[in-house]
Design a protein around this motif. Structure first.
Motif, PDB file in Angstrom:
ATOM      1  N   ARG A   1       0.696  -1.137  -0.024  1.00  0.00           N
ATOM      2  CA  ARG A   1      -0.041   0.067   0.064  1.00  0.00           C
ATOM      3  C   ARG A   1       0.940   1.443   0.070  1.00  0.00           C
ATOM      4  O   ARG A   1       0.532   2.222  -0.729  1.00  0.00           O
ATOM      5  CB  ARG A   1      -1.032  -0.066   1.356  1.00  0.00           C
TER       6      ARG A   1
ATOM      7  N   THR B   1       0.663   4.208  -2.902  1.00  0.00           N
ATOM      8  CA  THR B   1      -0.077   5.296  -2.628  1.00  0.00           C
ATOM      9  C   THR B   1       0.562   6.430  -2.378  1.00  0.00           C
ATOM     10  O   THR B   1       1.652   6.668  -2.146  1.00  0.00           O
ATOM     11  CB  THR B   1      -0.610   4.974  -1.147  1.00  0.00           C
TER      12      THR B   1
ATOM     13  N   PRO C   1      -4.329   3.451  -2.775  1.00  0.00           N
ATOM     14  CA  PRO C   1      -3.470   2.713  -3.647  1.00  0.00           C
ATOM     15  C   PRO C   1      -3.929   2.974  -4.993  1.00  0.00           C
ATOM     16  O   PRO C   1      -5.180   2.585  -5.409  1.00  0.00           O
ATOM     17  CB  PRO C   1      -3.456   1.366  -3.173  1.00  0.00           C
TER      18      PRO C   1
END
Length: 251
Positions: free
Chosen positions: A199, A203, A210
């Motif tokens: 993630r 992100t 994400p």
């Protein structure tokens, strides 16, 4: 009693005990046969409702609402559905061995586009389209495979020398720029099922979720002649451009 008789007696006893054990076990609640529950989904009525909502001349939802929900125009949808129905048996209306009516072409294309446009699960179409999870998943997989197979040579090809010259001429006439090939841009697609360990990599602060980056180049007549997908959402446009094979292909 000789040895052969002893063996036969032991074998008979063993078989009897085994049969008794199987009989008792099958009578228990844990070993009862589970029959698959059949659901009458009434596919014909569902198809009539779909046509009345979106495809009839006086449909309930207009063309703008169609494009909003299907993410493509109705004419393009019908063109793709027609081509799939003409070229592939799976997307044709068929009857099974029980003479039970199957799904129509527009039903199969609708569930595939809904899954692709909204990222919903295969069984999410069951309530409206009355389609099982297995059938919905199969429609999506084959829709992607057959669309690529049908249109790859036209829409997923690199520009030829003649195409480049036409792009130059079109942009010079309209914008006054020499040597302009088209518009390059990056967009972020949300990855709802991104694994937790990844993630942070996928992100970026301005998105907060994400994402996976798609880089495309489009001409003035909406020909997407370049697409590069898969970069992590934390990358910026320059990182994507450096990893992209765009300029390598042109050179």
């Amino acid at each position: 009693m000789d040895s052969d008789s002893d063996d036969e007696l032991v074998l008979h006893t063993l078989l009897s005990a085994t049969q008794d054990k199987i009989h008792v076990r099958c009578e228990s609640s844990h070993c009862k046969k589970k029959h698959r529950k059949w659901i009458n989904r009434d596919r014909e009525t569902t198809n009539e409702l779909l046509v009345r909502d979106y495809f009839a001349p006086d449909s309930l939802y207009d063309l703008s609402r169609f494009e909003e929900r299907f993410r493509i125009s109705r004419n393009l949808f019908l063109r793709i559905a027609r081509d799939l129905g003409h070229n592939y048996e799976f997307f044709q209306l068929r009857w099974d061995a029980r003479v039970k009516r199957g799904f129509t072409t527009i039903q199969k294309c609708t569930t595939a586009l809904r899954q692709l446009a909204y990222g919903i699960t295969a069984d999410a179409s069951d309530e409206y389209l009355k389609m099982s999870e297995r059938t919905g998943r199969e429609c999506t997989y084959l829709f992607c495979e057959y669309v690529i197979e049908l249109y790859r040579d036209i829409y997923l090809r690199h520009p030829t020398k003649s195409d480049v010259e036409q792009l130059y001429a079109a942009h010079q006439t309209k914008h006054g720029f020499l040597g302009m090939l088209g518009n390059i841009d990056c967009t972020h697609w949300e990855w709802a099922n991104c694994p937790n360990p990844w993630r942070g990599q996928f992100t970026r602060g301005d998105h907060g979720v994400p994402t996976v980056i798609l880089e495309v180049v489009v001409s003035q007549d909406l020909w997407f002649w370049h697409a590069f997908f898969g970069m992590a959402g934390s990358d910026n446009d320059l990182n994507v451009l450096q990893a992209s094979p765009l300029f390598n292909n042109i050179l």
